[in-house]
Write a protein that holds these residues in place. Structure first.
Motif, PDB file in Angstrom:
ATOM      1  N   TYR A  21      56.101  21.829 -22.286  1.00 27.71           N
ATOM      2  CA  TYR A  21      55.710  20.440 -22.023  1.00 27.71           C
ATOM      3  C   TYR A  21      56.250  19.958 -20.675  1.00 27.71           C
ATOM      4  CZ  TYR A  21      53.935  19.668 -26.787  1.00 27.71           C
ATOM      5  OH  TYR A  21      53.210  19.726 -27.947  1.00 27.71           O
ATOM      6  N   LEU A  22      57.489  20.385 -20.351  1.00 27.78           N
ATOM      7  CA  LEU A  22      58.146  19.914 -19.136  1.00 27.78           C
ATOM      8  C   LEU A  22      57.927  20.833 -17.942  1.00 27.78           C
ATOM      9  CD1 LEU A  22      61.542  18.830 -20.774  1.00 27.78           C
ATOM     10  CD2 LEU A  22      59.633  17.340 -20.081  1.00 27.78           C
ATOM     11  N   ASP A  23      57.212  21.941 -18.170  1.00 26.52           N
ATOM     12  CA  ASP A  23      56.911  22.914 -17.118  1.00 26.52           C
ATOM     13  C   ASP A  23      58.173  23.606 -16.588  1.00 26.52           C
ATOM     14  OD1 ASP A  23      55.016  24.342 -15.680  1.00 26.52           O
ATOM     15  OD2 ASP A  23      55.226  23.068 -13.908  1.00 26.52           O
ATOM     16  N   TYR A  24      59.144  23.840 -17.470  1.00 21.27           N
ATOM     17  CA  TYR A  24      60.342  24.618 -17.115  1.00 21.27           C
ATOM     18  C   TYR A  24      60.103  26.072 -17.529  1.00 21.27           C
ATOM     19  CZ  TYR A  24      62.804  20.135 -16.523  1.00 21.27           C
ATOM     20  OH  TYR A  24      63.198  18.893 -16.120  1.00 21.27           O
ATOM     21  N   LYS A  25      59.258  26.780 -16.813  1.00 23.36           N
ATOM     22  CA  LYS A  25      58.828  28.107 -17.237  1.00 23.36           C
ATOM     23  C   LYS A  25      59.960  29.130 -17.268  1.00 23.36           C
ATOM     24  CE  LYS A  25      54.151  27.345 -15.496  1.00 23.36           C
ATOM     25  NZ  LYS A  25      53.119  27.742 -14.513  1.00 23.36           N
ATOM     26  N   TYR A  26      60.962  28.940 -16.448  1.00 18.92           N
ATOM     27  CA  TYR A  26      62.061  29.903 -16.390  1.00 18.92           C
ATOM     28  C   TYR A  26      62.872  29.943 -17.689  1.00 18.92           C
ATOM     29  CZ  TYR A  26      64.872  25.711 -15.501  1.00 18.92           C
ATOM     30  OH  TYR A  26      65.477  24.476 -15.607  1.00 18.92           O
ATOM     31  N   VAL A  27      62.736  28.912 -18.522  1.00 20.40           N
ATOM     32  CA  VAL A  27      63.459  28.873 -19.804  1.00 20.40           C
ATOM     33  C   VAL A  27      62.795  29.767 -20.848  1.00 20.40           C
ATOM     34  CG1 VAL A  27      64.155  27.343 -21.706  1.00 20.40           C
ATOM     35  CG2 VAL A  27      64.273  26.529 -19.342  1.00 20.40           C
ATOM     36  N   LEU A  28      61.507  30.049 -20.691  1.00 14.26           N
ATOM     37  CA  LEU A  28      60.723  30.711 -21.726  1.00 14.26           C
ATOM     38  C   LEU A  28      61.233  32.100 -22.118  1.00 14.26           C
ATOM     39  CD1 LEU A  28      57.126  29.624 -20.652  1.00 14.26           C
ATOM     40  CD2 LEU A  28      58.556  28.663 -22.462  1.00 14.26           C
ATOM     41  N   PRO A  29      61.588  32.978 -21.177  1.00 17.70           N
ATOM     42  CA  PRO A  29      62.091  34.291 -21.600  1.00 17.70           C
ATOM     43  C   PRO A  29      63.359  34.191 -22.455  1.00 17.70           C
ATOM     44  CG  PRO A  29      61.467  34.337 -19.293  1.00 17.70           C
ATOM     45  CD  PRO A  29      61.427  32.904 -19.714  1.00 17.70           C
ATOM     46  N   PHE A  30      64.220  33.231 -22.143  1.00 15.04           N
ATOM     47  CA  PHE A  30      65.449  33.065 -22.929  1.00 15.04           C
ATOM     48  C   PHE A  30      65.131  32.535 -24.332  1.00 15.04           C
ATOM     49  CE2 PHE A  30      66.555  32.555 -18.436  1.00 15.04           C
ATOM     50  CZ  PHE A  30      67.543  33.521 -18.307  1.00 15.04           C
ATOM     51  N   ALA A  31      64.159  31.628 -24.403  1.00 13.45           N
ATOM     52  CA  ALA A  31      63.743  31.126 -25.709  1.00 13.45           C
ATOM     53  C   ALA A  31      63.118  32.243 -26.541  1.00 13.45           C
ATOM     54  CB  ALA A  31      62.747  29.975 -25.530  1.00 13.45           C
ATOM     55  N   ILE A  51      62.795  24.760 -28.238  1.00 15.71           N
ATOM     56  CA  ILE A  51      63.159  24.838 -26.816  1.00 15.71           C
ATOM     57  C   ILE A  51      61.976  25.359 -26.002  1.00 15.71           C
ATOM     58  CG2 ILE A  51      64.605  26.071 -25.149  1.00 15.71           C
ATOM     59  CD1 ILE A  51      66.876  25.939 -27.212  1.00 15.71           C
ATOM     60  N   ALA A  52      61.294  26.390 -26.524  1.00 20.85           N
ATOM     61  CA  ALA A  52      60.136  26.940 -25.817  1.00 20.85           C
ATOM     62  C   ALA A  52      59.037  25.896 -25.675  1.00 20.85           C
ATOM     63  CB  ALA A  52      59.603  28.162 -26.558  1.00 20.85           C
ATOM     64  N   GLY A  55      46.191  24.659 -26.867  1.00 16.50           N
ATOM     65  CA  GLY A  55      47.075  24.849 -25.723  1.00 16.50           C
ATOM     66  C   GLY A  55      48.394  25.498 -26.075  1.00 16.50           C
ATOM     67  N   GLN A  56      49.097  25.958 -25.047  1.00 15.28           N
ATOM     68  CA  GLN A  56      50.321  26.745 -25.230  1.00 15.28           C
ATOM     69  C   GLN A  56      51.451  25.940 -25.868  1.00 15.28           C
ATOM     70  OE1 GLN A  56      50.716  27.630 -21.142  1.00 15.28           O
ATOM     71  NE2 GLN A  56      49.235  29.310 -21.135  1.00 15.28           N
ATOM     72  N   ALA A  57      51.699  24.753 -25.364  1.00 10.70           N
ATOM     73  CA  ALA A  57      52.822  23.955 -25.875  1.00 10.70           C
ATOM     74  C   ALA A  57      52.589  23.534 -27.319  1.00 10.70           C
ATOM     75  CB  ALA A  57      53.025  22.726 -24.987  1.00 10.70           C
ATOM     76  N   ASN A  58      51.389  23.034 -27.617  1.00  5.69           N
ATOM     77  CA  ASN A  58      51.084  22.605 -28.987  1.00  5.69           C
ATOM     78  C   ASN A  58      51.093  23.782 -29.954  1.00  5.69           C
ATOM     79  OD1 ASN A  58      50.785  19.881 -28.322  1.00  5.69           O
ATOM     80  ND2 ASN A  58      48.623  20.138 -27.787  1.00  5.69           N
ATOM     81  N   ALA A  59      50.608  24.940 -29.499  1.00  4.52           N
ATOM     82  CA  ALA A  59      50.607  26.116 -30.357  1.00  4.52           C
ATOM     83  C   ALA A  59      52.035  26.555 -30.679  1.00  4.52           C
ATOM     84  CB  ALA A  59      49.843  27.253 -29.681  1.00  4.52           C
ATOM     85  N   THR A  60      52.914  26.496 -29.688  1.00  2.00           N
ATOM     86  CA  THR A  60      54.318  26.866 -29.915  1.00  2.00           C
ATOM     87  C   THR A  60      54.972  25.904 -30.898  1.00  2.00           C
ATOM     88  OG1 THR A  60      54.436  27.739 -27.665  1.00  2.00           O
ATOM     89  CG2 THR A  60      56.516  27.316 -28.780  1.00  2.00           C
ATOM     90  N   LEU A  61      54.684  24.618 -30.753  1.00  3.30           N
ATOM     91  CA  LEU A  61      55.222  23.626 -31.684  1.00  3.30           C
ATOM     92  C   LEU A  61      54.678  23.862 -33.089  1.00  3.30           C
ATOM     93  CD1 LEU A  61      57.140  21.213 -31.536  1.00  3.30           C
ATOM     94  CD2 LEU A  61      55.146  19.734 -31.233  1.00  3.30           C
ATOM     95  N   PHE A  62      53.417  24.258 -33.191  1.00  2.00           N
ATOM     96  CA  PHE A  62      52.815  24.561 -34.491  1.00  2.00           C
ATOM     97  C   PHE A  62      53.530  25.722 -35.168  1.00  2.00           C
ATOM     98  CE2 PHE A  62      49.835  27.183 -36.913  1.00  2.00           C
ATOM     99  CZ  PHE A  62      49.388  26.269 -37.867  1.00  2.00           C
ATOM    100  N   VAL A  63      53.846  26.755 -34.409  1.00  7.54           N
ATOM    101  CA  VAL A  63      54.533  27.927 -34.968  1.00  7.54           C
ATOM    102  C   VAL A  63      55.887  27.542 -35.556  1.00  7.54           C
ATOM    103  CG1 VAL A  63      55.516  30.190 -34.422  1.00  7.54           C
ATOM    104  CG2 VAL A  63      53.336  29.523 -33.426  1.00  7.54           C
ATOM    105  N   ALA A  64      56.533  26.512 -34.999  1.00  9.50           N
ATOM    106  CA  ALA A  64      57.858  26.092 -35.482  1.00  9.50           C
ATOM    107  C   ALA A  64      57.829  25.616 -36.929  1.00  9.50           C
ATOM    108  CB  ALA A  64      58.411  24.997 -34.581  1.00  9.50           C
ATOM    109  N   ILE A  65      56.643  25.314 -37.462  1.00  6.67           N
ATOM    110  CA  ILE A  65      56.538  24.914 -38.867  1.00  6.67           C
ATOM    111  C   ILE A  65      57.041  26.026 -39.792  1.00  6.67           C
ATOM    112  CG2 ILE A  65      54.883  24.370 -40.707  1.00  6.67           C
ATOM    113  CD1 ILE A  65      53.141  23.032 -38.590  1.00  6.67           C
TER     114      ILE A  65
END
Length: 458
Positions: free
Chosen positions: A358-368, A352-353, A426-436
């Motif tokens: 990727y979609l620039d919905y920054k307000y979702v990030l604290p909840f994620a 979700i984060a 970048g931030q989005a790719n790094a977050t996706l990488f952590v999901a591994i």
């Protein structure tokens, strides 16, 4: 039950193993006090391990270190803990739980105070590394005490509380820093006082630990039957009448035989293998994403040092609740259930984060981030409990230290190297990488981990 006399022949290993099984099936409420003392020491470890991350910005202001020095300062304690986990567990089996327990607390006090008076960045890095050694050692020693002092079920709930204690320690550290910032204390004093304050709870715990005896199980395994009888009488009002009232010389188990012994029992081997994988996965997901949190808060408009500190503290308060709830659920859903649930929550939260970035919905990030921490404090809860619990008593310290090594190795590498990866992709790719990492942990919980709640090694 016949009492063996001093004139009887040396009891065979089977008889000693029988005495150990008898001892671990008969506990007293005093074991709960021992368990809580073990957990209390994690407050000190949380302070010493993570306070540097919270005050590093002030250290940077004073010494203006280069990227390499900054990375070594941030990861130095984790690197020392990696070494401490390896040698601490081994020494716990060799020279005893109590000796290691007391010596690590003394080292905490001395090195915590030394942090506060370092004259340079180089000395701070050296002290942080040395401080990590007793930190890594104390975890492995503490888990052996819990597994050898508490009843089945209770010891697992207690062992799984280590993440709760880490969260409480982190919240306390952040609260102290927040007070200093509110009163506008000079930043050069803030980081020195915060690092040095770790000596205070360490001293209190040392005084409380001083009268904790060696475990009867370890004494039996070493052939020190007279001391084992005395400890069993003190702790459990039971003098282990099945053993002779004399000490004997027993063959010393080889540390190299630890892995071979695990392989003899498929349940013990699979449970331990899961513990190693879970330790690595949870250490990786936390160390990488924790680095990312301050950047995340800045993205959603939290720009001041105090504001960042308060938001981080709020998240760790939520993590503390998760760390308390998870162990209470373990008797109901088992070790597999808590592992599957925890890694699943982290995986979904990170996806979700990443999508929000990727979609620039920054307000979702604290909840994620909140969801990720909630799940993390579940999936990390039993990764140390399981390998220590299923190990034979003679290898229990080694098993605990070996498992903790798999926590500290990714923690050191992630804190030291992840910032470069974060910048590169970048931030989005790094977050996706952590999901591994939670994905790996989830698959291990589903396909490798047998249910071992209430398991007792022969």
């Amino acid at each position: 039950m016949r009492t063996i006399t001093a004139n009887d022949p040396l009891p065979p290993q089977a008889a000693i193993d029988s005495a150990v099984r008898y001892r671990v099936k008969n506990y007293s409420p005093k074991g709960n006090r021992v368990g809580w003392l073990m957990m209390a020491s994690i407050l000190v470890e949380a302070w010493d391990l993570y306070s540097i991350a919270f005050v590093l910005i002030f250290v940077q202001e004073q010494y203006n270190p280069g990227a390499l020095e900054l990375g070594l300062a941030a990861a130095g304690t984790q690197g020392g803990a990696l070494i401490g986990a390896l040698i601490g567990g081994w020494l716990s089996d060799k020279i005893g739980r109590r000796v290691m327990f007391l010596s690590t607390m003394i080292m905490f006090i001395v090195l915590a105070l030394a942090q506060a008076v370092v004259p340079s960045m180089t000395w701070l890095i050296i002290i942080l590394f040395l401080l990590g050694i007793p930190l890594g050692s104390d975890i492995s020693t503490g888990y052996t005490y819990i597994m050898e002092s508490m009843a089945k079920g209770e010891r697992e709930v207690m062992g799984n509380r280590w993440q709760f204690m880490f969260a409480v320690g982190e919240v306390l550290t952040l609260a102290v820093i927040a007070v200093f910032l509110v009163f506008d204390v000079n930043h050069q004093w803030v980081w020195r006082i915060v690092l040095g304050l770790g000596a205070v709870p360490a001293l209190i715990i040392l005084l409380l630990r001083h009268d904790v005896p060696e475990t009867a199980v370890w004494l039996v395994q070493k052939g020190r039957f007279k001391e084992a009888k005395a400890v069993a009488k003190q702790m459990y009002d039971d003098d282990l009448a099945m053993l002779p009232n004399r000490d004997v010389v027993l063959p010393k188990p080889s540390t190299a035989a630890f892995i071979a012994d695990l392989r003899k029992d498929p349940v013990r081997w699979r449970a331990t293998l899961y513990g190693w994988i879970a330790c690595f996965a949870q250490g990786s997901e936390f160390s990488t994403f924790a680095f990312y949190l301050p950047v995340l808060f800045t993205m959603v408009g939290v720009s001041s040092v105090l504001g960042n500190n308060l938001v981080t503290m709020a998240l760790f308060c939520l993590a503390a609740v998760s760390g308390w709830v998870g162990p209470l659920l373990t008797p109901k859903i088992g070790h597999r259930g808590i592992g599957i649930a925890g890694f699943s929550i982290v995986l979904v939260s990170l996806l979700i984060a990443a999508a929000a970035l990727y979609l620039d919905y920054k307000y979702v990030l604290p909840f994620a981030a909140a969801g990720m921490l909630w799940g993390h404090y579940w999936d990390a809860s039993n990764c140390m409990t399981i390998p220590t619990m299923v190990a034979r008593p003679r290898y229990r310290g080694t098993a605990s230290g070996f498992a903790y090594m798999f926590v500290k190795l990714p923690s050191f590498l992630a804190i030291f190297l992840f910032p470069s990866l974060f910048t590169a992709i970048g931030q989005a790719n790094a977050t996706l990488f952590v999901a591994i990492f939670p994905l790996i942990g989830l698959l291990a919980a589903i396909f490798i981990l047998p249910e071992v709640y209430g398991y007792e090694a022969d």
